[in-house]
Enzyme design. Sequence first.
Site, PDB file in Angstrom:
ATOM      1  N   HIS A   9      50.269  29.564  92.085  1.00 49.69           N
ATOM      2  CA  HIS A   9      48.848  29.978  93.113  1.00 49.69           C
ATOM      3  C   HIS A   9      47.864  30.833  91.895  1.00 49.69           C
ATOM      4  CE1 HIS A   9      51.486  30.627  96.354  1.00 49.69           C
ATOM      5  NE2 HIS A   9      50.754  28.833  96.389  1.00 49.69           N
ATOM      6  N   HIS A  43      52.307  19.036 100.880  1.00 47.92           N
ATOM      7  CA  HIS A  43      53.042  20.061 101.410  1.00 47.92           C
ATOM      8  C   HIS A  43      52.840  21.670 101.890  1.00 47.92           C
ATOM      9  CE1 HIS A  43      55.458  16.621  99.553  1.00 47.92           C
ATOM     10  NE2 HIS A  43      56.631  16.653 100.439  1.00 47.92           N
ATOM     11  N   SER A  92      49.670  28.108  99.825  1.00 50.76           N
ATOM     12  CA  SER A  92      48.497  27.302  98.845  1.00 50.76           C
ATOM     13  C   SER A  92      47.249  26.986  99.567  1.00 50.76           C
ATOM     14  CB  SER A  92      49.042  26.171  98.080  1.00 50.76           C
ATOM     15  OG  SER A  92      49.796  26.392  96.991  1.00 50.76           O
ATOM     16  N   GLU A  94      51.272  18.959 107.298  1.00 47.49           N
ATOM     17  CA  GLU A  94      53.279  19.617 106.825  1.00 47.49           C
ATOM     18  C   GLU A  94      53.447  19.068 108.008  1.00 47.49           C
ATOM     19  OE1 GLU A  94      56.422  20.957 106.721  1.00 47.49           O
ATOM     20  OE2 GLU A  94      54.910  21.593 105.216  1.00 47.49           O
ATOM     21  N   ASP A 122      54.175  19.901  96.306  1.00 46.88           N
ATOM     22  CA  ASP A 122      54.466  21.029  96.523  1.00 46.88           C
ATOM     23  C   ASP A 122      56.133  21.229  97.153  1.00 46.88           C
ATOM     24  OD1 ASP A 122      55.494  23.345  95.745  1.00 46.88           O
ATOM     25  OD2 ASP A 122      54.164  24.990  97.379  1.00 46.88           O
ATOM     26  N   ASP A 155      54.387  12.048 107.124  1.00 50.10           N
ATOM     27  CA  ASP A 155      55.051  11.899 106.113  1.00 50.10           C
ATOM     28  C   ASP A 155      53.961  12.104 104.638  1.00 50.10           C
ATOM     29  OD1 ASP A 155      57.662  11.053 104.269  1.00 50.10           O
ATOM     30  OD2 ASP A 155      56.013   9.694 103.541  1.00 50.10           O
TER      31      ASP A 155
END
Length: 274
Positions: free
Chosen positions: A18, A41, A97, A115, A160, A139
């Site tokens: 971060h 993600h 994030s 997500e 991520d 996805d």
Amino acid sequence: MNYRHSFHAGNSADVVKHSLLIALVRALQQKPGALTLIDTHAGCGVYDLDGGDARRTGESTQGVLRVFADPNPLLDDYRAAVQAVNVAAEPRFYPGSPRILAQLLRPQDFLILNEKHPDDAYTLRGVMRDTSAAVHERDAYELWLAMLPTRTARGVVVVDPPYEQLDDRERITSTLAAAHRKWAHGVTVIWYPLKDRATHWEWKAQLRKLGIPKMLWVEHWLYDDDQPGIYNGAGLYIVNPPYAFTQALPPLLEALRAVLAPEGHSGEISTDWL
């Protein structure tokens, strides 16, 4: 490797990831043109450091809490991003994030979050309802390609994954290759844990074969010697990092190394072009 984020929120990997993400976006924002920020993600958005999962590992004590006890001004932007979701001086909540990227948005910028996990996506929508972010439940690798090229001339994709699936590295490699063909000038940030050195070297060799001309790697090794079978650190691959970011990187990396070094170890953060 299973990297469920609620167990690891605010650990050393989050601090490095971060801190560098904030510096990267701010460097891009030195130009007035709009940015599209995409997090493939996204997770839950905010994590409770006093919750059962985080307390079970206690990793935030070796990560974000160390930074809050350190006066180095190079870490002020990171501290401010964490403080923004807290009331007390010592953080109880940790922004993922999505919340950090939302803080960085200018009026002309866009934020797209994804997500796939239904429960986490539901939580994320609640956490982000006071922002302009668009939240998807798809996805991650399909969304990554579908969103390119971005609707603005410049953009950042943050990848991520929790590395719960055995094929995550293979999917990242193949998707990055396709993404670079569609969006060669775009900025991509890929986070990865460092556990098994041989696996990591093999993946790095595969990524090198893609022939992407401007790909930086940053690796944070916590211990002076590898600790077999455990988490040894984390790294980032950054495609097309801006010049202002790379020039400011060395002192920031040294500040992070110093504050995060485990007791009895110096630690190491190194960076180079792939």
